[in-house]
Design a protein around this motif. Structure first.
Motif, PDB file in Angstrom:
ATOM      1  N   VAL A   1       1.095  -1.310  -0.014  1.00  0.00           N
ATOM      2  CA  VAL A   1      -0.012   0.177  -0.002  1.00  0.00           C
ATOM      3  C   VAL A   1       0.837   1.333   0.011  1.00  0.00           C
ATOM      4  CG1 VAL A   1      -1.896   1.022   0.984  1.00  0.00           C
ATOM      5  CG2 VAL A   1      -1.500  -1.180   1.550  1.00  0.00           C
ATOM      6  N   ASP A   2       0.667   2.311  -0.911  1.00  0.00           N
ATOM      7  CA  ASP A   2       1.377   3.355  -0.933  1.00  0.00           C
ATOM      8  C   ASP A   2       0.752   4.491  -0.025  1.00  0.00           C
ATOM      9  OD1 ASP A   2       3.062   2.398  -2.754  1.00  0.00           O
ATOM     10  OD2 ASP A   2       1.779   3.169  -4.443  1.00  0.00           O
TER      11      ASP A   2
ATOM     12  N   GLU B   1      -2.946   6.134  -0.399  1.00  0.00           N
ATOM     13  CA  GLU B   1      -3.541   4.837  -1.180  1.00  0.00           C
ATOM     14  C   GLU B   1      -4.639   4.136  -0.284  1.00  0.00           C
ATOM     15  OE1 GLU B   1      -2.713   1.857  -4.603  1.00  0.00           O
ATOM     16  OE2 GLU B   1      -1.606   1.707  -2.853  1.00  0.00           O
TER      17      GLU B   1
ATOM     18  N   VAL C   1      -6.366   0.542  -0.154  1.00  0.00           N
ATOM     19  CA  VAL C   1      -6.472  -0.593  -0.693  1.00  0.00           C
ATOM     20  C   VAL C   1      -7.466  -1.511  -0.161  1.00  0.00           C
ATOM     21  CG1 VAL C   1      -5.238  -3.040  -0.957  1.00  0.00           C
ATOM     22  CG2 VAL C   1      -3.955  -0.856  -1.754  1.00  0.00           C
TER      23      VAL C   1
ATOM     24  N   LYS D   1      -7.367   9.530   3.560  1.00  0.00           N
ATOM     25  CA  LYS D   1      -6.251   9.284   2.335  1.00  0.00           C
ATOM     26  C   LYS D   1      -5.672  10.553   1.773  1.00  0.00           C
ATOM     27  CE  LYS D   1      -7.580   8.783  -2.511  1.00  0.00           C
ATOM     28  NZ  LYS D   1      -6.749   8.008  -3.234  1.00  0.00           N
TER      29      LYS D   1
ATOM     30  N   ALA E   1      -1.872   5.715   4.379  1.00  0.00           N
ATOM     31  CA  ALA E   1      -2.123   4.708   3.616  1.00  0.00           C
ATOM     32  C   ALA E   1      -3.168   3.912   4.493  1.00  0.00           C
ATOM     33  CB  ALA E   1      -0.532   3.714   3.531  1.00  0.00           C
TER      34      ALA E   1
ATOM     35  N   CYS F   1     -12.035   2.572  -2.607  1.00  0.00           N
ATOM     36  CA  CYS F   1     -10.734   2.106  -2.807  1.00  0.00           C
ATOM     37  C   CYS F   1     -10.058   2.317  -4.189  1.00  0.00           C
ATOM     38  CB  CYS F   1     -10.839   0.636  -2.536  1.00  0.00           C
ATOM     39  SG  CYS F   1     -11.303  -0.011  -1.070  1.00  0.00           S
ATOM     40  N   ASP F   2      -8.770   2.506  -4.073  1.00  0.00           N
ATOM     41  CA  ASP F   2      -7.878   2.692  -5.453  1.00  0.00           C
ATOM     42  C   ASP F   2      -7.704   1.315  -5.968  1.00  0.00           C
ATOM     43  OD1 ASP F   2      -7.486   5.730  -5.136  1.00  0.00           O
ATOM     44  OD2 ASP F   2      -6.437   5.145  -3.202  1.00  0.00           O
ATOM     45  N   ARG F   3      -7.234   0.217  -5.316  1.00  0.00           N
ATOM     46  CA  ARG F   3      -6.999  -0.877  -5.839  1.00  0.00           C
ATOM     47  C   ARG F   3      -7.835  -2.118  -4.757  1.00  0.00           C
ATOM     48  NH1 ARG F   3      -1.797  -3.138  -5.168  1.00  0.00           N
ATOM     49  NH2 ARG F   3      -1.344  -1.457  -3.835  1.00  0.00           N
TER      50      ARG F   3
ATOM     51  N   GLU G   1      -6.707  -3.790 -10.271  1.00  0.00           N
ATOM     52  CA  GLU G   1      -6.259  -2.359 -10.695  1.00  0.00           C
ATOM     53  C   GLU G   1      -7.571  -1.605 -10.732  1.00  0.00           C
ATOM     54  OE1 GLU G   1      -3.382  -1.278  -9.914  1.00  0.00           O
ATOM     55  OE2 GLU G   1      -2.504  -3.414  -9.548  1.00  0.00           O
TER      56      GLU G   1
END
Ligand SMILES: Nc1ncnc2c1ncn2[C@@H]1O[C@H](COP(=O)(O)OP(=O)(O)OP(=O)(O)O)[C@@H](O)[C@H]1O
Ligand SMILES: [Mg+2]
Length: 262
Positions: free
Chosen positions: A27-28, A31, A33, A195, A200, A215-217, A231
Motif C-alpha cells: 500500500v502506498d 492510497e 487498498v 487518504k 496509507a 478504494c484505489d485497488r 487495478e
C-alpha cells in the motif's frame, strides 16, 4: 516509489489451520487498498499481524522500506500504524473524550499531573473536539457515553480516534458493516479525508459498493492466498464477486495454469 507498507510471504497457521499461506501485498502513502474475501479468507488475521496483535508464522513486513517486527500492538502504534478492529473496542461506559484518549490521556501540568496523575480534562475535550471536526465526524455532545452514541457515530469515533493517532498507516476491519446509508456515507467520507492526508489505508469490507467507492485497488484473499489484485480498470462488482467466490481464477495467482495454457 517505496511502498508505505508492504508484506512478503506472510503466513500464519494455527496448528493445522492455515489462515494465511504466503501473502504479498503493498500500500502506498495516500492510497486506499480494499482487502476482500469470503468469511474465513484470512483478512482479519492479516490485519492483526500488521497491527502487532498476533505474530506471523513466516514472512516479512516493511514500513517505508524498513523491515519491521511487531511483537505487541504498542510497537505497531508507535511505528505509526493505527487499527480499527472488527469489534471496535470502545469503552462503552466512558464518554467520547475518554474513548478518544484511551491510554493516551493528557496529564495536568505541574504537580497535580506528575504526582497525582490528574488529567487535563479541558485540554483533552478541546483536542477531541478539534480532531472530530477535522475529520468531519458529527457528534454534538462529546460528553455522552460511547454506549449512547448511534452505531454510525461509534464507528466514526473509532475511526477518527485511529486516524488522529496515526501518522503512516490506518487499518480498518469492516468499519461500515451494519450501518445505515447515511452513517455509511459518513464513514466513507472520513476514509477519503484520511487518504488525502497522505496516510496509507487498508480497508476490509464485504460491501462491494463501499470498496468501489473508496478504494484505489483491491486485493482478493481466498483460502489464505491472494486470488487477485484488481487495478482501477478491473475494479467492478463482477470481478470482485468472481474472484471472491472462486468463479474467476487469476493466471498470476496460479502460475501452473499459465504454463499449461501455453
Ligand atoms: N485464534 C485462532 N485459532 C484458530 N484458528 C483461527 C484463529 N483465528 C482465526 N482462525 C482461522 O483462520 C481463518 C481466517 O480467519 P479470519 O478471521 O482471518 O477470516 P476473515 O477473512 O477475517 O473472515 P470474516 O470475513 O468472517 O471476518 C479461519 O479459518 C479461522 O477459523
Ligand atoms: Mg474478519
Amino acid at each position: 516509489m517505496t511502498a508505505r507498507l508492504a508484506v512478503k510471504g506472510l503466513a500464519k497457521h494455527y496448528g493445522g489451520v492455515h489462515a494465511l499461506r504466503g501473502v504479498d501485498l503493498s500500500v502506498d502513502a495516500g492510497e486506499v487498498v480494499g482487502l476482500v474475501g469470503d468469511n474465513g479468507a484470512g483478512k482479519s488475521t492479516l490485519l492483526k499481524i500488521l497491527s502487532g496483535a498476533i505474530l506471523p508464522s513466516d514472512g516479512q513486513i516493511f514500513l517505508d522500506g524498513e523491515p519491521m517486527e511487531f511483537s505487541t500492538p504498542s510497537m505497531a502504534r508507535e511505528a505509526g500504524i493505527a487499527t480499527v478492529y472488527q469489534d471496535l473496542a470502545l469503552a462503552a461506559q466512558q464518554d467520547v473524550v475518554s474513548n478518544f484518549f484511551l491510554g493516551r490521556e493528557i496529564l495536568a501540568k505541574g504537580f497535580l499531573g506528575k504526582r497525582l496523575g490528574w488529567l487535563d480534562k479541558k485540554a483533552m475535550a478541546a483536542h477531541t473536539k478539534s480532531e472530530l471536526a477535522r475529520l468531519g465526524t458529527k457528534i454534538a455532545d462529546i460528553h455522552l457515553a460511547a454506549k449512547d452514541l448511534s452505531g454510525g457515530q461509534r464507528q466514526a469515533l473509532a475511526i477518527a480516534r485511529a486516524a488522529a493517532w496515526t501518522s503512516r498507516v490506518l487499518l480498518l476491519d469492516e468499519p461500515t458493516s451494519a450501518l445505515g446509508v447515511e452513517q455509511q456515507h459518513q464513514v466513507l467520507e472520513l476514509i477519503k479525508r484520511v487518504k488525502h492526508e497522505g496516510i496509507a489505508v487498508i480497508f476490509i469490507s464485504h460491501q462491494m459498493q463501499d470498496v468501489l467507492s473508496v478504494c484505489d485497488r483491491a486485493v482478493v484473499l481466498r483460502l489464505g492466498q491472494v486470488a487477485a489484485t484488481l487495478e482501477p480498470q478491473d475494479m467492478n462488482t463482477e470481478n470482485l464477486v468472481g474472484y471472491i467466490t472462486g468463479a474467476k481464477v487469476s493466471a498470476s495467482s496460479h502460475p501452473h495454469l499459465e504454463v499449461s495454457a501455453k
